[in-house]
Design a protein around this motif. Sequence first.
Motif, PDB file in Angstrom:
ATOM      1  N   THR A 167       0.813  -1.225   0.000  1.00 13.54           N
ATOM      2  CA  THR A 167       0.000   0.000   0.000  1.00 13.54           C
ATOM      3  C   THR A 167       0.841   1.268   0.000  1.00 13.54           C
ATOM      4  O   THR A 167       0.304   2.364   0.159  1.00 13.54           O
ATOM      5  N   ARG A 173      -8.009   5.840   0.795  1.00 14.90           N
ATOM      6  CA  ARG A 173      -9.135   4.991   0.411  1.00 14.90           C
ATOM      7  C   ARG A 173      -8.642   3.703  -0.245  1.00 14.90           C
ATOM      8  O   ARG A 173      -9.125   2.605   0.071  1.00 14.90           O
ATOM      9  N   LEU A 176      -7.250   1.106   2.211  1.00 15.20           N
ATOM     10  CA  LEU A 176      -8.301   0.340   2.882  1.00 15.20           C
ATOM     11  C   LEU A 176      -8.932  -0.673   1.941  1.00 15.20           C
ATOM     12  O   LEU A 176      -9.173  -1.828   2.314  1.00 15.20           O
ATOM     13  N   GLU A 177      -9.200  -0.252   0.704  1.00 10.42           N
ATOM     14  CA  GLU A 177      -9.812  -1.153  -0.271  1.00 10.42           C
ATOM     15  C   GLU A 177      -8.914  -2.355  -0.547  1.00 10.42           C
ATOM     16  O   GLU A 177      -9.386  -3.502  -0.588  1.00 10.42           O
ATOM     17  N   MET A 179      -6.419  -3.614   1.305  1.00  7.97           N
ATOM     18  CA  MET A 179      -6.236  -4.505   2.444  1.00  7.97           C
ATOM     19  C   MET A 179      -7.509  -5.292   2.752  1.00  7.97           C
ATOM     20  O   MET A 179      -7.437  -6.452   3.177  1.00  7.97           O
ATOM     21  N   HIS A 180      -8.680  -4.680   2.538  1.00  4.72           N
ATOM     22  CA  HIS A 180      -9.931  -5.444   2.652  1.00  4.72           C
ATOM     23  C   HIS A 180      -9.925  -6.594   1.650  1.00  4.72           C
ATOM     24  O   HIS A 180     -10.292  -7.730   1.979  1.00  4.72           O
ATOM     25  N   LEU A 181      -9.500  -6.299   0.424  1.00  3.92           N
ATOM     26  CA  LEU A 181      -9.459  -7.305  -0.631  1.00  3.92           C
ATOM     27  C   LEU A 181      -8.479  -8.417  -0.285  1.00  3.92           C
ATOM     28  O   LEU A 181      -8.788  -9.612  -0.441  1.00  3.92           O
ATOM     29  N   GLN A 183      -7.463  -9.337   2.650  1.00  2.00           N
ATOM     30  CA  GLN A 183      -8.028 -10.105   3.765  1.00  2.00           C
ATOM     31  C   GLN A 183      -9.098 -11.077   3.272  1.00  2.00           C
ATOM     32  O   GLN A 183      -9.118 -12.261   3.647  1.00  2.00           O
ATOM     33  N   ASP A 184      -9.994 -10.593   2.410  1.00  2.00           N
ATOM     34  CA  ASP A 184     -11.064 -11.446   1.883  1.00  2.00           C
ATOM     35  C   ASP A 184     -10.509 -12.597   1.050  1.00  2.00           C
ATOM     36  O   ASP A 184     -10.938 -13.747   1.193  1.00  2.00           O
ATOM     37  N   ARG A 205      -5.387  -3.340  11.808  1.00  6.27           N
ATOM     38  CA  ARG A 205      -6.777  -3.463  11.388  1.00  6.27           C
ATOM     39  C   ARG A 205      -7.032  -4.725  10.566  1.00  6.27           C
ATOM     40  O   ARG A 205      -8.112  -5.313  10.640  1.00  6.27           O
ATOM     41  N   PHE A 206      -6.041  -5.142   9.774  1.00  4.93           N
ATOM     42  CA  PHE A 206      -6.290  -6.217   8.819  1.00  4.93           C
ATOM     43  C   PHE A 206      -5.502  -7.505   9.069  1.00  4.93           C
ATOM     44  O   PHE A 206      -5.822  -8.535   8.480  1.00  4.93           O
ATOM     45  N   GLN A 250     -11.431  -1.047  17.168  1.00  2.00           N
ATOM     46  CA  GLN A 250     -10.176  -1.229  16.451  1.00  2.00           C
ATOM     47  C   GLN A 250      -8.996  -0.726  17.269  1.00  2.00           C
ATOM     48  O   GLN A 250      -9.138   0.179  18.086  1.00  2.00           O
TER      49      GLN A 250
END
Length: 259
Positions: A167, A173, A176-177, A179-181, A183-184, A205-206, A250
């Motif tokens: 990152t 933004r 976050l997008e 790291m969410h991806l 993680q998923d 957070r992730f 968090q």
Amino acid sequence: MEMSLQVTGLRFGYHSTPLFSSLTAQPFKRGEVTALIGPNGVGKSTLFQLLSGLLLPKEGTIALDGVNLAALSQRRRAERIFLLTQHTATRAALRVFEVILLAKRGWQSGKVTADDISKVEYLLDLLGIEHLADRLVPELSGGQQQLVAIGQALARDPDVLLLDEPTSALDLRRQLEVMHLVQDVTRQRNIVTIAALHDLNLASRFADRFLLIQDGAVKADGSPEAVLELGQTASAYGVGLTIERGSWGQLLVHPYLRR
């Protein structure tokens, strides 16, 4: 036996300068994101190169699901482990669609299939870079190139995903997008993911686990909160750290210079 990546007794150095004397870590579990932390120069990028096979340890074992990776061909190892660096996508003057397609195809021969095309289009849309499909990669901004590199990593569908500062060139933004991806994908595909991250708040957070390395060894290993609360973490970075819980539960990390 639980499927995992195991690192035992790694010894490596550059010329006469030792870096890792006998680095051993608890197994990296599938379905979990591990944040590799520590200040610059402790060997995070070198460890990734050892795990991916770009460098060979002088001693020690790296095994995936019980298989010693030293016994695999470089091609087979590259199929199972993908290393994403900050320069992954910039090695050739190709278009965005082409470099992700090449990652998807790997070493497959024959014609490109409809499934290949569909997978690349899906990833471009997932990363929000479908409008860049026909752009030459070297002409993109650093952040855009980083998103293309992440697309390459996801297209390869590896067993182990190594992310070296994924990152660093992204805005808030996008961080976050992405790291969410990550993680998923880690959980859905049940893969091992290790990410070197400097932002301890983002990592907290992730990541499911923190691994702190310094002086050629693992200094702390455990949950983000447990590792951050140890004095070794603040000492490694040469700062003070205060930890608190935010309104949504968090972890919030506040570094400060000691006077």
